[in-house]
Every structure is written in C-alpha cells, then in structure tokens.
Design an enzyme around this catalytic site. Structure first.
Site, PDB file in Angstrom:
ATOM      1  N   GLY A  11       0.936  -1.318  -0.017  1.00 18.69           N
ATOM      2  CA  GLY A  11       0.053  -0.158  -0.002  1.00 18.69           C
ATOM      3  C   GLY A  11       0.998   1.323  -0.031  1.00 18.69           C
ATOM      4  N   ARG A  72       0.863  -5.325  -5.619  1.00 17.82           N
ATOM      5  CA  ARG A  72       0.735  -6.216  -5.058  1.00 17.82           C
ATOM      6  C   ARG A  72       1.058  -7.431  -6.166  1.00 17.82           C
ATOM      7  NH1 ARG A  72      -3.050  -3.667  -1.192  1.00 17.82           N
ATOM      8  NH2 ARG A  72      -1.687  -3.224   0.581  1.00 17.82           N
ATOM      9  N   ASP A 103       5.012  -4.718   5.843  1.00 13.57           N
ATOM     10  CA  ASP A 103       5.319  -5.715   6.265  1.00 13.57           C
ATOM     11  C   ASP A 103       5.715  -7.041   5.584  1.00 13.57           C
ATOM     12  OD1 ASP A 103       5.090  -7.888   8.840  1.00 13.57           O
ATOM     13  OD2 ASP A 103       3.702  -8.627   7.269  1.00 13.57           O
ATOM     14  N   THR A 125       4.366   2.406   5.478  1.00 11.81           N
ATOM     15  CA  THR A 125       2.842   2.084   5.406  1.00 11.81           C
ATOM     16  C   THR A 125       2.154   2.940   6.379  1.00 11.81           C
ATOM     17  OG1 THR A 125       1.416   0.389   6.523  1.00 11.81           O
ATOM     18  CG2 THR A 125       3.471   0.458   7.201  1.00 11.81           C
ATOM     19  N   ASP A 127      -0.144   2.017   8.426  1.00 11.65           N
ATOM     20  CA  ASP A 127      -0.562   1.453   9.514  1.00 11.65           C
ATOM     21  C   ASP A 127       0.075   1.456  10.648  1.00 11.65           C
ATOM     22  OD1 ASP A 127      -2.557   0.377   7.804  1.00 11.65           O
ATOM     23  OD2 ASP A 127      -1.614  -1.317   7.202  1.00 11.65           O
ATOM     24  N   ASP A 129       2.466  -0.688  11.695  1.00  6.98           N
ATOM     25  CA  ASP A 129       2.405  -1.966  12.375  1.00  6.98           C
ATOM     26  C   ASP A 129       3.606  -2.590  12.105  1.00  6.98           C
ATOM     27  OD1 ASP A 129       2.198  -2.389   9.703  1.00  6.98           O
ATOM     28  OD2 ASP A 129       0.735  -3.766   9.683  1.00  6.98           O
ATOM     29  N   ARG A 171      -5.412  -2.320   8.667  1.00 11.21           N
ATOM     30  CA  ARG A 171      -5.369  -3.932   8.473  1.00 11.21           C
ATOM     31  C   ARG A 171      -5.585  -4.480   9.553  1.00 11.21           C
ATOM     32  NH1 ARG A 171      -1.107  -6.684   4.257  1.00 11.21           N
ATOM     33  NH2 ARG A 171      -1.773  -4.816   2.987  1.00 11.21           N
TER      34      ARG A 171
HETATM   35  P1  ADP Z   1       2.757  -4.444   2.498  1.00 10.53           P
HETATM   36  O1  ADP Z   1       4.090  -4.364   2.206  1.00 10.53           O
HETATM   37  O2  ADP Z   1       1.983  -2.828   2.607  1.00 10.53           O
HETATM   38  O3  ADP Z   1       2.389  -5.173   3.955  1.00 10.53           O
HETATM   39  P2  ADP Z   1       1.589  -6.694   1.267  1.00 10.53           P
HETATM   40  O4  ADP Z   1       1.633  -7.579   2.284  1.00 10.53           O
HETATM   41  O5  ADP Z   1       0.669  -6.541   0.050  1.00 10.53           O
HETATM   42  O6  ADP Z   1       1.771  -5.024   1.497  1.00 10.53           O
HETATM   43  O7  ADP Z   1       2.997  -7.096   0.355  1.00 10.53           O
HETATM   44  C1  ADP Z   1       3.461  -6.521  -0.792  1.00 10.53           C
HETATM   45  C2  ADP Z   1       4.164  -7.347  -1.582  1.00 10.53           C
HETATM   46  O8  ADP Z   1       5.399  -8.016  -1.123  1.00 10.53           O
HETATM   47  C3  ADP Z   1       3.250  -8.709  -2.097  1.00 10.53           C
HETATM   48  O9  ADP Z   1       2.431  -8.342  -3.067  1.00 10.53           O
HETATM   49  C4  ADP Z   1       4.317  -9.527  -2.556  1.00 10.53           C
HETATM   50  O10 ADP Z   1       4.904  -9.430  -3.810  1.00 10.53           O
HETATM   51  C5  ADP Z   1       5.190  -9.218  -1.262  1.00 10.53           C
HETATM   52  N1  ADP Z   1       5.316 -10.269  -0.544  1.00 10.53           N
HETATM   53  C6  ADP Z   1       4.420 -10.287   0.514  1.00 10.53           C
HETATM   54  N2  ADP Z   1       4.624 -11.267   1.485  1.00 10.53           N
HETATM   55  C7  ADP Z   1       5.661 -11.825   1.000  1.00 10.53           C
HETATM   56  C8  ADP Z   1       6.241 -13.238   1.395  1.00 10.53           C
HETATM   57  N3  ADP Z   1       5.847 -13.920   2.614  1.00 10.53           N
HETATM   58  N4  ADP Z   1       7.181 -13.642   0.592  1.00 10.53           N
HETATM   59  C9  ADP Z   1       7.644 -12.893  -0.454  1.00 10.53           C
HETATM   60  N5  ADP Z   1       7.245 -11.838  -0.863  1.00 10.53           N
HETATM   61  C10 ADP Z   1       6.112 -11.234  -0.109  1.00 10.53           C
HETATM   62  O1  F6P Z   2      -1.552  -1.569   4.552  1.00  7.61           O
HETATM   63  C1  F6P Z   2      -2.081  -0.320   4.161  1.00  7.61           C
HETATM   64  C2  F6P Z   2      -3.700  -0.331   4.042  1.00  7.61           C
HETATM   65  O2  F6P Z   2      -4.229   0.862   3.597  1.00  7.61           O
HETATM   66  C3  F6P Z   2      -4.373  -0.926   5.115  1.00  7.61           C
HETATM   67  O3  F6P Z   2      -4.571   0.033   6.201  1.00  7.61           O
HETATM   68  C4  F6P Z   2      -5.812  -1.297   4.437  1.00  7.61           C
HETATM   69  O4  F6P Z   2      -6.428  -2.351   5.094  1.00  7.61           O
HETATM   70  C5  F6P Z   2      -5.394  -1.962   3.045  1.00  7.61           C
HETATM   71  O5  F6P Z   2      -3.911  -1.263   2.741  1.00  7.61           O
HETATM   72  C6  F6P Z   2      -6.025  -1.589   1.692  1.00  7.61           C
HETATM   73  O6  F6P Z   2      -5.557  -2.106   0.645  1.00  7.61           O
HETATM   74  P1  F6P Z   2      -6.069  -1.723  -0.894  1.00  7.61           P
HETATM   75  O7  F6P Z   2      -5.653  -0.506  -0.992  1.00  7.61           O
HETATM   76  O8  F6P Z   2      -5.368  -2.636  -1.415  1.00  7.61           O
HETATM   77  O9  F6P Z   2      -7.677  -1.897  -0.809  1.00  7.61           O
END
Ligand code: ADP
Ligand code: F6P
Length: 319
Positions: A11, A72, A103, A125, A127, A129, A171
C-alpha cells in the site's frame, strides 16, 4: 558499490516520494547510480526499471502516492518469481536495493537478501504496524487526515446529537484507530489488540448520554468488524440515532506532514550509506528520537504492541 535500485511496494503511503528523492540524491552524492523499479515486485519480475537522476525526483517531495508506482505481486511470492526478479537486477548491474514498504514488502526484501543481494528495508505504510520503529513513513500524515475527519464529523454529530461511528484503516492493527481516537477525543476506541465487548460499549454510550453527553464519537479499526454492523448493533441496543462513516482510501493520500518528510529523508539517507558500507538484511527505523538499524527478520517476525496506557488514557479523557 556503483549502482543501486529503489522501489516502493504494498500500500502506498505519504512520504514514499520523499524517501525516493532522498535515496536518489544521497546515492548520487556518494557517486552511485540509481535505478527506480516501477510498481514494486511486479516491475522487478517484469524488468520495468528507469534511471533516476536528480531532476527525475524533483517536484515530488510534497506529493502523496509514489512516483514509482506500487503493486501487490503474487508471482514474487514464488521462488521462481524471486529468481527472475534477481536475474533482472543482476543483468542491470544492480549491487544493492532499497525497499520501501510494509510488512509484506519487507518479508520479500528479507528473502532477496538471503539470495545474496544486499538489501535494506524502510518501513513505509500508514498502518504503523512494523516492529523496530516507533513510526512508519506515512502514519503521521494518515492520522492527521483521520483527526481532521473526526473534527468535521464531530461538528455534525454534535448538531444532531448522534452517535458517529468512524471506521479507519490499519488492516489487522489498531494503531491508526488508537492514535487518532486519542488525539480526536473519541469516547470509544475499538481495536483488534483489545477484546471488544459491544454490549458493554453500548451500555457505556447509554450511561454517558444520561450523564449529559450530547453526542458520541466511536472510532473502529477495520480489523475489528465492519463499522456498519457495529452501528446497527448500537442502534438495536441503545436506540440512539447513529450514523456510520467509513473513511477509506482518503487516509492513504495527501501531502506528507513535516514529520513524515523528515522521517523518510533521514531513514533513506541511512539506507544508502549503510548499503555503501556493506550492510544487508537491515531495516532502518526511528526509536526514542534516534535512527536505529534492526534486523529485517526481527522486524517482520515480531509484533509491535500498542501501549495499554494509551487505551487507559483515552478512556479517562472521554469521561
Ligand atoms: P505491505 O508491504 O504494505 O504489507 P503486502 O503484504 O501486500 O503489502 O506485500 C506487498 C508485496 O510484497 C506482495 O504483493 C508480495 O509481492 C510481497 N510479499 C509479501 N509477503 C511476502 C512473502 N511472505 N514472501 C515474499 N514476498 C512477499
Ligand atoms: O496497508 C495499508 C492499507 O491501507 C491498510 O490499512 C488497508 O487494510 C489496506 O492497505 C487496503 O488495501 P487496498 O488499497 O489494496 O484496498
């Protein structure tokens, strides 16, 4: 180290642009070239990268979103996807990588680091978190946006004598709800980290009304339950006139605050300097007023707790 790459992932959050700008300009100042990866891990696997000079990152410091785009990408979660991504980076002569994201993005960065590419992570982020940093890039802007919305919703809640239920993002985390609820004077703050007893909350709303409160602000983290269900429950149990507002993606946009710009700029500076001096597998954060380096593995494996004191204070101040 002659060439590094930078990317934003997951995000978007306000301040990501400030981080890209700082990464590029600090690296150029250190005699390194910088490639920008388009759309996070998706662009890395698809080999979408552009050269970033100093002018390319002009006029972005004050803008929300991310000039590189973000995404993502499920494919990157596979070993094949990561191998392809790494091959693309190597073919382009990339010797180090700065990943700005949440994360999940940092989990991906850790895995790339284990494959032999020097990688440094930055917590980006809304969040807040991420373990190992008191603040993530974008959180301050987001909670200021939420508090601005609470102020406005308070005006109309007060005018009509209503209960205003406000759903905020985060989230699975309650940091946005807790912080904006405390700063915005919410009467009730519902977060996933604390047990939520709706019957008890409804009872408290009834009592506060009979004690003279004319209206109520209830902030709900999205990780608890949909605000509309909670609103229905409040109406059913209290009979109080209730409205629900889901703030949604407005929380992700907007010009970054001074705090987020400085946080992004200083953490990015350390990311570049540490890559140059041979570091890998670290995330830079900000704790107790200082920039700190933490192991990325620890950052993603640990859970950042919300201080119970915040919750207690919010309850006292809402009386
Ligand atoms: P954020 O980084 O905001 O937490 P996501 O959880 O959607 O957002 O993760 C972003 C991208 O990072 C994912 O679409 C994926 O490409 C990569 N990613 C997430 N988790 C993993 C994982 N366990 N192993 C490898 N790549 C990951
Ligand atoms: O991680 C950032 C965040 O805005 C969360 O607070 C929320 O749950 C999520 O991303 C929303 O994701 P998307 O933009 O894919 O709807």
């Amino acid at each position: 180290m002659k060439r590094i790459a930078v990317m934003t992932s997951g995000g978007d959050s306000p301040g990501m642009n400030a981080a890209i700008r700082s990464t590029v300009r600090v690296a150029l100042n250190e005699g390194m070239e910088v490639l920008g990866i388009i759309n996070g891990y998706a662009g890395m696997t698809e080999d979408q990268m552009v050269n970033l000079d100093s002018r390319a990152v002009g006029d972005i410091l004050h803008r929300g979103g991310t000039m590189l785009g973000t995404a993502r990408c499920e494919y990157f979660k596979t070993a094949e996807g990561r191998r392809q991504a790494l091959d693309n980076l190597r073919r382009r002569g990339v010797e180090g990588l700065v990943v700005i994201g949440g994360d999940g993005s940092l989990r991906g960065a850790k895995l790339l680091g284990e494959m032999g590419l020097p990688v440094v992570g930055l917590p980006g982020t809304i969040d807040n978190d991420i373990w190992g940093t008191d603040y993530t890039i974008g959180f301050d802007t987001a909670v200021n946006t939420v508090v601005d919305a609470i102020n406005k919703l308070r005006d109309t809640a007060s005018a009509h004598g209503r209960v205003m239920v406000i759903e905020v993002m985060g989230r699975k985390s309650g940091w946005i709800a807790m912080t904006s609820g405390l700063a915005g004077g919410a009467e009730q703050i519902l977060i996933p980290e604390m047990e939520v007893n709706l019957a008890e909350i409804c009872e408290q709303l009834r009592i506060s009304r009979s004690n003279g409160k004319k209206y109520s602000i209830v902030v709900v983290a999205e990780g608890v339950e949909g605000a509309s269900d909670i609103g229905d429950r409040i109406i059913a149990e209290t009979g109080l006139e209730t409205r629900v507002s889901v703030l949604g993606h407005i929380q992700r946009g907007g010009s970054p605050t001074v705090f987020d710009r400085i946080l992004a700029s200083t953490l990015s500076e350390q990311a570049v300097l540490s890559l140059k001096s041979g570091a890998s597998g670290v995330m830079f954060g900000y704790e107790k007023g200082a920039v700190v380096a933490v192991d990325i593995g620890e950052a993603v494996e640990n859970k950042k707790e919300i201080a119970p004191g915040m919750f207690r204070l919010a309850a006292v101040l809402a009386k």
